[in-house]
Design an enzyme around this catalytic site. Structure first.
Site, PDB file in Angstrom:
ATOM      1  N   CYS A 340       3.734  -6.867  -8.396  1.00 17.31           N
ATOM      2  CA  CYS A 340       3.739  -5.401  -8.536  1.00 17.31           C
ATOM      3  C   CYS A 340       4.088  -4.838  -7.162  1.00 17.31           C
ATOM      4  O   CYS A 340       3.229  -4.335  -6.441  1.00 17.31           O
ATOM      5  CB  CYS A 340       2.393  -4.886  -9.017  1.00 17.31           C
ATOM      6  SG  CYS A 340       1.944  -5.443 -10.675  1.00 17.31           S
ATOM      7  N   GLY A 345       5.084  -2.325   0.831  1.00 18.02           N
ATOM      8  CA  GLY A 345       4.491  -2.595   2.139  1.00 18.02           C
ATOM      9  C   GLY A 345       4.231  -4.073   2.370  1.00 18.02           C
ATOM     10  O   GLY A 345       4.628  -4.644   3.401  1.00 18.02           O
ATOM     11  N   LYS A 346       3.567  -4.725   1.424  1.00 18.36           N
ATOM     12  CA  LYS A 346       3.273  -6.154   1.572  1.00 18.36           C
ATOM     13  C   LYS A 346       4.530  -6.989   1.380  1.00 18.36           C
ATOM     14  O   LYS A 346       4.699  -8.035   2.015  1.00 18.36           O
ATOM     15  CB  LYS A 346       2.178  -6.555   0.584  1.00 18.36           C
ATOM     16  CG  LYS A 346       0.830  -5.883   0.841  1.00 18.36           C
ATOM     17  CD  LYS A 346      -0.228  -6.390  -0.121  1.00 18.36           C
ATOM     18  CE  LYS A 346      -1.550  -5.680   0.105  1.00 18.36           C
ATOM     19  NZ  LYS A 346      -1.529  -4.273  -0.335  1.00 18.36           N
ATOM     20  N   CYS A 463      -7.132  -2.985  -3.911  1.00 20.88           N
ATOM     21  CA  CYS A 463      -7.667  -2.096  -2.879  1.00 20.88           C
ATOM     22  C   CYS A 463      -8.937  -1.441  -3.407  1.00 20.88           C
ATOM     23  O   CYS A 463      -9.189  -0.261  -3.195  1.00 20.88           O
ATOM     24  CB  CYS A 463      -6.634  -1.053  -2.449  1.00 20.88           C
ATOM     25  SG  CYS A 463      -5.947  -0.062  -3.789  1.00 20.88           S
TER      26      CYS A 463
END
Length: 525
Positions: A340, A345-346, A463
């Site tokens: 996903c 960012g990752k 998160c």
């Protein structure tokens, strides 16, 4: 990346933040302004003539309109984004279309005030509404209040109670906004209520609930005092105890800090980033956990205006997210699937670890957000090791026989670990959401497992700080998939982040970072 879903839990990945609009010219006449009423959702037309109104504080006009848009589902709480001042121009366009007039342009101080007032008013909404209802002496009046009038009152209450601005200046300017944007009677109402508040604050006698009674009563009082939904208070009190729950709420209500990751793909090191921050006079400190991260508490607008983000020299990324990448431990030559991925960012961080060797396959169901991943990868010079795949993960896993060395499922979650940065998120959550999310997380985990080759690694992350989304989802997965086992993360992250079960966990109160969780699971050979 871990998605924080506000609407539509079946959406796999983050929806687009906003669409940009060009700055509008000054209105000659006030258009038929459509302002939804809070009680009925019907529309009210106003046909007064306005041009540029220099008497209205621009930050208050923008804040009021933005708060109204956020509550009605048309915006997010963050204003200081990568667009920098352009965002302020867009906001003034919304003011003109909603109120029918423009104020003077937003300057840097106004932008900071808007960010502070919007974020603070949302964080403290339950607390502010309690005060407003108490001073109205009539909950019916509060419930039937127009959205714009309510936001003007919230702004005034926040400025007086939380920002310690000169009270009578606050009263005068918010009254003026209500009179010009609504009608004289609305201004008179704002005047009366805000003056009551000023007197009560001066006497130190604000009408606050007392922490007494049974657990339910205490949870309601804490929810008001620290401005969180009651169900969150009860959940955290259950898992953490009342004292730790209060600390967590205080953290969520504090001003968020940010981390910047130097983009090594452009040969830009952390030392280079530090040098630039010193030149810009932005206070900063080195991350003690990650070599290419720098922390800043203030000065983000300066960083934006200096074009550091636009030029791809660094990215905004919390260290908690960076440590999830450490758990994945991407190595040159590996094939990695980010399930996903958007907005990436990752994905980008993992790609930068490959040193041009290997591939990160970024899967996302949202085509628009996936486009952001591609654009960012190109900007940061890692597009040669990123392949984007527009697909639903479950469908892709069933139809794609390719197995990868490592698979990251940064799952859609409640986002209970990022409430400091996502001020509006706490009001868009319910217990029903949690149940739906758990089912979705199980479904996605099963799909992600299909993509892991024998001997390969599956990393499940969120998160969230909620054990039902974290440890319990892993335990349920391992029952369904005995071919996987836990690989303790102690080799990949500092010991302070390792739980008894061998998982990675970032605690907002303990670590002063966003809350995050990751489990490293190895498939048998």
């Amino acid at each position: 990346m871990a998605q924080v879903l506000s609407f539509g839990l079946r959406i796999r990945c983050s929806d687009a933040r906003r669409t940009s609009s060009k700055p509008l010219k000054v209105a000659k006449t006030r258009p038929n302004t459509a302002i939804p009423t809070r009680s009925t959702g019907t529309r009210r037309n106003a046909n007064r003539t306005y041009g540029v109104n220099l008497e209205i504080s621009p930050h208050r006009a923008v804040s009021a309109v933005r708060l109204m848009r956020i509550e009605l589902g048309g915006a997010f709480a963050d204003l200081l984004n990568e667009r920098g001042k352009g965002s302020g121009d867009n906001e003034m366009g919304y003011v003109e279309r909603t109120l029918g007039f423009r104020t003077r342009d937003l300057d840097d101080r106004d932008l900071r005030l808007v960010t502070d007032i919007v974020g603070g008013s949302i964080r403290w909404r339950r607390y502010l509404d309690h005060l407003i209802v108490s001073l109205c002496h009539d909950s019916k009046t509060f419930r039937s209040m127009e959205p714009l009038l309510l936001q003007i009152l919230r702004i005034g209450f926040y400025e007086i109670v939380n920002l310690d601005m000169p009270p009578y200046a606050v009263v005068d300017e918010n009254v003026r906004l209500a009179k010009v944007a609504l009608r004289p009677g609305a201004g008179n109402m704002v005047n009366a209520i805000l003056r009551k508040l000023v007197l009560l604050k001066e006497k130190n006698s604000l009408p606050l609930p007392k922490l007494e009674g049974d657990d339910r009563a205490q949870a309601r009082a804490l929810a008001t005092l620290y401005s969180h939904p009651v169900w969150m208070v009860r959940r955290w009190t259950k898992y953490l105890g009342q004292e730790e729950a209060i600390k967590l709420m205080m953290w969520n209500n504090s001003e968020p800090s940010f981390s910047l990751r130097a983009n090594s793909g452009k040969g830009f090191t952390r030392a280079d980033l530090v040098m630039r921050l010193k030149m810009l006079k932005v206070p900063h400190e080195l991350s003690p956990h990650l070599d290419n991260f720098v922390r800043i508490r203030t000065g983000m607008q300066i960083v934006i205006q200096a074009q550091l983000l636009k030029e791809g020299l660094c990215s905004v990324q919390d260290e908690s997210a960076g440590l999830v990448v450490s758990v994945v431990d991407p190595q040159p030559g590996e094939s990695i699937i980010d399930c996903c991925a958007a907005p990436g960012g990752k994905t980008i961080f993992m790609a930068s670890c490959l040193s041009g060797q290997g591939m990160v396959h970024a899967i996302d169901i949202n085509k628009g957000r996936l486009r952001i991943v591609k654009e960012t990868a190109k900007l940061l010079l890692v597009d040669d090791v990123i392949t984007t795949v527009h697909a639903d993960l479950c469908t892709f896993a069933k139809n794609n026989p390719v197995k990868s060395d490592k698979v990251l499922l940064d799952a859609p979650c409640s986002g209970l670990g990022v409430l400091s940065k996502r001020a509006d998120l706490r009001w868009n959550r319910s217990l029903e959401d949690m149940e739906q999310l758990k089912n979705l997380q199980d479904e996605l985990l099963d799909a992600a497992a299909i993509l892991v080759k024998p001997g390969g690694v599956l990393v499940y992350s969120t998160c969230s700080i909620d054990p039902e989304e974290n440890e319990e989802r892993v335990a349920a997965f391992l029952q369904r998939h005995p071919e996987f086992s836990i690989d303790p993360v102690g080799r990949y992250v500092p010991s302070d982040f390792v739980t008894e079960g061998g998982f990675y966990f970032s605690n907002p109160v303990k670590h002063a970072l966003d809350g995050a969780f990751a489990a490293r699971l190895v498939r048998s050979s």
